[in-house]
Enzyme design. Structure first.
Site, mmCIF file in Angstrom:
data_model
loop_
_atom_site.group_PDB
_atom_site.id
_atom_site.type_symbol
_atom_site.label_atom_id
_atom_site.label_comp_id
_atom_site.label_asym_id
_atom_site.label_seq_id
_atom_site.Cartn_x
_atom_site.Cartn_y
_atom_site.Cartn_z
ATOM 1 N N ARG A 41 0.853 -1.186 0.000
ATOM 2 C CA ARG A 41 0.000 0.000 0.000
ATOM 3 C C ARG A 41 0.885 1.231 0.000
ATOM 4 O O ARG A 41 1.517 1.567 1.002
ATOM 5 C CB ARG A 41 -0.927 -0.007 1.223
ATOM 6 N N SER A 110 -12.936 -3.896 -0.172
ATOM 7 C CA SER A 110 -13.269 -3.278 1.113
ATOM 8 C C SER A 110 -14.775 -3.075 1.210
ATOM 9 O O SER A 110 -15.387 -2.496 0.306
ATOM 10 C CB SER A 110 -12.572 -1.917 1.249
ATOM 11 N N LYS A 140 -6.071 4.762 10.313
ATOM 12 C CA LYS A 140 -7.247 5.453 9.790
ATOM 13 C C LYS A 140 -8.224 5.727 10.937
ATOM 14 O O LYS A 140 -9.221 5.030 11.101
ATOM 15 C CB LYS A 140 -7.931 4.601 8.714
#
Length: 216
Positions: A41, A110, A140
């Site tokens: 990522r 997701s 997050k």
């Protein structure tokens, strides 16, 4: 290589916690600790660097019998030799990813805290779905919350592999695994620790302790 099943510890890289000069070192440690899947990522704009890193990670993961997933970039996944791609709400459509990467690619989706998204992704041929954030996440903090009850309901309603993400570490991995999910996706719980190999091993052992123990 023989691709591993979609289960176990799923370690996700982070540009802050796994900077380029330490990326392979940190991921190798997580793999030695028992990670079976890794997600690359990186939202950076340097395409050449990202391609070089993704290719190196694919080779490293395959040497360890693990799989590599690229976050939200199907072209990078195709060019790097990764095993597939993970897509979110604002990324490319699942149909487009499948058309580009082929039937053998692993495509994860997701689904945040919404079972309907997971059911739609299942119908479209996703290989796994991810729910989270299960716990408050340092990566997050604004993420939607998907509690343990939702994970249990998802397991009862869905046949494909389920991934849980968000605030998971060795202290809570067992209770998450007890819901019946297949994979625990972890960022800070592995790469936020100085000893990523040891951290990964602790999570794997905790996950194994929770499997098949409903109501833990």
């Amino acid at each position: 290589m023989n691709r591993p099943p979609l289960q176990g510890l799923y370690a996700i890289t982070d540009a802050r916690l796994t900077p380029g000069e330490r990326l392979l070192e940190r991921v190798a440690a997580a793999l030695r600790g028992g990670a079976r899947w890794v997600q690359y990522r990186d939202k950076g704009s340097d395409g050449s660097r990202r391609l070089a890193e993704a290719r190196a990670l694919a080779e490293l993961c395959h040497q360890h019998g693990a799989g590599l997933i690229v976050n939200d970039d199907i072209e990078l996944a195709a060019a790097s030799g990764a095993d597939g791609v993970h897509i979110g709400r604002d990324d490319v459509e699942l149909d487009s990813a499948r058309a580009r990467l082929g039937k053998q690619a692993v495509i994860g989706v997701s689904c945040y805290n919404r079972l309907k998204l997971a059911e739609d992704a299942t119908a479209k041929g996703a290989d796994y779905v991810a729910f989270g954030s299960v716990f408050p996440s340092p990566t997050k903090p604004e993420a939607a919350r998907a509690d343990l009850a939702l994970l249990r309901e998802a397991r009862a309603r869905l046949a494909l592999p389920i991934c849980a993400i968000g605030g998971i570490d060795a202290t809570n991995a067992a209770v998450v695994a007890a819901t019946g999910v297949d994979m625990l996706a972890v960022i800070s719980g592995v790469f936020g620790r100085d000893d990523s190999e040891g951290a990964a091993g602790e999570i794997v052992r905790a996950m194994e302790a929770g499997i098949g123990v409903p109501g833990l």
